[in-house]
Write a protein that holds these residues in place. Structure first.
Motif, short mmCIF file in Angstrom:
data_model
loop_
_atom_site.label_atom_id
_atom_site.label_comp_id
_atom_site.label_asym_id
_atom_site.label_seq_id
_atom_site.Cartn_x
_atom_site.Cartn_y
_atom_site.Cartn_z
N LEU A 153 29.97 -2.11 -52.86
CA LEU A 153 29.26 -3.26 -53.41
C LEU A 153 27.96 -2.84 -54.09
O LEU A 153 27.65 -3.29 -55.21
CB LEU A 153 28.93 -4.24 -52.28
CG LEU A 153 30.08 -5.12 -51.77
CD1 LEU A 153 29.72 -5.72 -50.41
CD2 LEU A 153 30.39 -6.23 -52.77
N LEU B 53 27.34 -8.44 -49.14
CA LEU B 53 27.79 -9.28 -50.26
C LEU B 53 26.88 -10.48 -50.46
O LEU B 53 26.51 -10.81 -51.59
CB LEU B 53 29.23 -9.74 -50.00
CG LEU B 53 29.86 -10.66 -51.05
CD1 LEU B 53 30.04 -9.94 -52.37
CD2 LEU B 53 31.21 -11.19 -50.53
N TRP C 146 35.58 -8.90 -54.92
CA TRP C 146 34.67 -8.43 -53.88
C TRP C 146 34.64 -9.37 -52.68
O TRP C 146 34.49 -8.93 -51.53
CB TRP C 146 33.27 -8.24 -54.47
CG TRP C 146 33.29 -7.20 -55.54
CD1 TRP C 146 33.38 -7.39 -56.88
CD2 TRP C 146 33.28 -5.78 -55.34
NE1 TRP C 146 33.41 -6.18 -57.54
CE2 TRP C 146 33.34 -5.18 -56.62
CE3 TRP C 146 33.20 -4.96 -54.22
CZ2 TRP C 146 33.34 -3.80 -56.80
CZ3 TRP C 146 33.19 -3.59 -54.39
CH2 TRP C 146 33.27 -3.03 -55.67
N THR C 147 34.80 -10.65 -52.94
CA THR C 147 34.91 -11.60 -51.83
C THR C 147 36.17 -11.30 -51.02
O THR C 147 36.15 -11.34 -49.78
CB THR C 147 34.98 -13.04 -52.37
OG1 THR C 147 33.82 -13.29 -53.17
CG2 THR C 147 35.03 -14.05 -51.24
#
Length: 411
Positions: free
Chosen positions: A64, A206, A217-218
């Motif tokens: 991330l 995040l 990414w979630t």
């Protein structure tokens, strides 16, 4: 000592299950200089550095942060390396664990401007110290998926890093001591700690970074959480956990950074090849398991080089409230259940810590190699006794608390 004696790839499955990997037999002193060199090389021209646990959760945080900085490495080099390993596994059979996790040998492999410094619960202070010594002035520093039991343990090293860095952010989801968390924040660190039974560190990272991440990414955070919190609702979460365990941290970060949870076909092929032996080692550990009654709880206890979460699940299916998996290297994993949420309390009794349902420790009972020889030949008998005694002390404390409150226990 001949190299062949510590080459796990030459061992039968039974012996491989009972002995540690080759890296155990190399003195720490031989690795310290090289580890320091690696940190110095990684942070030399970096704009940011992430000190992180090297499991899937910690490395998800690294991915991330690299995405936010636009500092992801080219994944092609790592895919080529996976393909070579698959070809070798299919033609020659399993490799030694340490050989499996080696970095690609291509000297031209680029370094990210967001350096990755791997650390564990017992090496966090060293990682902080090395980054503080070698990182450029004004660097952005992050610490992810790591928690000190006491602030004093990292106080001097963290102060040195704060003097060197432009900013220090810390994202975690473990059970923090309130005094330690307050002291870290007071020192000047942006510390964000999520609820340990609701979020993983990738979740915390995040939501904490000032960047608009896409859906990929979630999804990565959701799948990582599924395994890290042992929710076991998403089959793909095992893929991420296994892959992170079996390969170098840089490879994992590059691949999940490029693909998220939709791993490429060659990586899936590699995972399936490795899982054949993984399941055999799980079965061997379950075959050695014993059930012990400690206070109000049934504790499943076993020994072996294996995937502790799957073994713990197998022990729960046999009726255990808690599971103890003693490893050949001397450490142990403690796993709980809905009926036992005190794994971290037991671990703290024996030089460890963690979460209510997942913790680790390494009892301080190994004075020399004869102690380890006894450990291997007795399937961790002394370590099992020490940890079961810790369960007894926790059970006694629970009973005392219940007596004080006038509550009946199952004991």
């Amino acid at each position: 000592m001949e190299d062949e004696l510590i080459d796990s790839s030459r061992l039968s499955l039974s012996r491989k299950s009972q002995l540690p990997g080759a890296g155990f037999f190399y003195p720490d002193s031989l690795d310290e200089d090289r580890a320091e060199e690696r940190v110095a090389e990684a942070v030399e021209d970096a704009e940011a550095v992430v000190i992180a646990d090297t499991d899937a959760d910690g490395l998800g945080c690294v991915a991330l942060i690299r995405e936010m900085y636009g500092a992801a490495l080219d994944v092609a080099t790592f895919e080529d390396d996976v393909a070579r390993r698959v070809e070798r596994w299919e033609s020659e059979g399993p490799m030694d664990d340490e050989e499996e996790a080696e970095e690609p040998e291509d000297e031209e492999t680029p370094r990210s401007t967001v350096a990755l410094v791997g650390a564990g619960p017992y090496s966090l202070d060293e990682a902080l110290e090395r980054v503080a010594e070698y990182a450029p002035d004004g660097i952005d520093a992050y610490v992810c998926d790591l928690c000190p039991d006491e602030y004093e343990w990292v106080e001097a090293e963290l102060d040195a890093l704060l003097d060197r860095a432009g900013s220090v952010s810390w994202y975690d989801h473990h059970q923090w001591n309130e005094e330690a968390a307050a002291a870290v924040r007071e020192a000047g660190v942006d510390l964000v700690v999520g609820e340990s039974d609701e979020e993983c560190s990738t979740d915390v990272t995040l939501r904490s970074l000032d960047y608009e991440f896409g859906e990929r990414w979630t999804d990565l955070a959701e799948v990582t959480r599924d395994h890290d919190l042992w929710q076991k609702n998403i089959p793909e979460s095992d893929d991420l956990s296994d892959y992170a365990y079996w390969v170098s941290p840089e490879e994992y970060v590059a691949v999940v950074g490029a693909y998220g949870v939709d791993l490429p076909e060659i990586v899936e092929q590699f995972i399936e090849l490795r899982r054949v032996e993984k399941q055999q080692l799980i079965d061997a550990a379950l075959d050695r398991a014993e059930m012990k009654r400690v206070g109000p709880w049934t504790v499943g206890v076993t020994y072996g080089r294996c995937s502790q979460n799957e073994v713990a699940e197998g022990l729960r299916e046999r009726g255990s409230d808690a599971a103890v998996v003693v490893k050949p290297a001397g450490s142990a994993s403690i796993r709980g259940s809905d009926d036992f949420e005190r794994a971290h309390e037991v671990a703290r009794q024996v030089n460890g810590g963690g979460h209510p349902k997942a913790a680790g420790c390494k009892p301080d009972i190994y004075d020399d190699m004869l102690d380890y020889a006894h450990h291997w030949t007795t399937n961790g008998a002394a370590t099992k006794r020490v940890i079961l005694a810790a369960f007894e002390r926790v059970a006694e404390a629970v009973e005392e608390d219940a007596d004080d409150e006038g509550v009946e226990t199952d004991r």
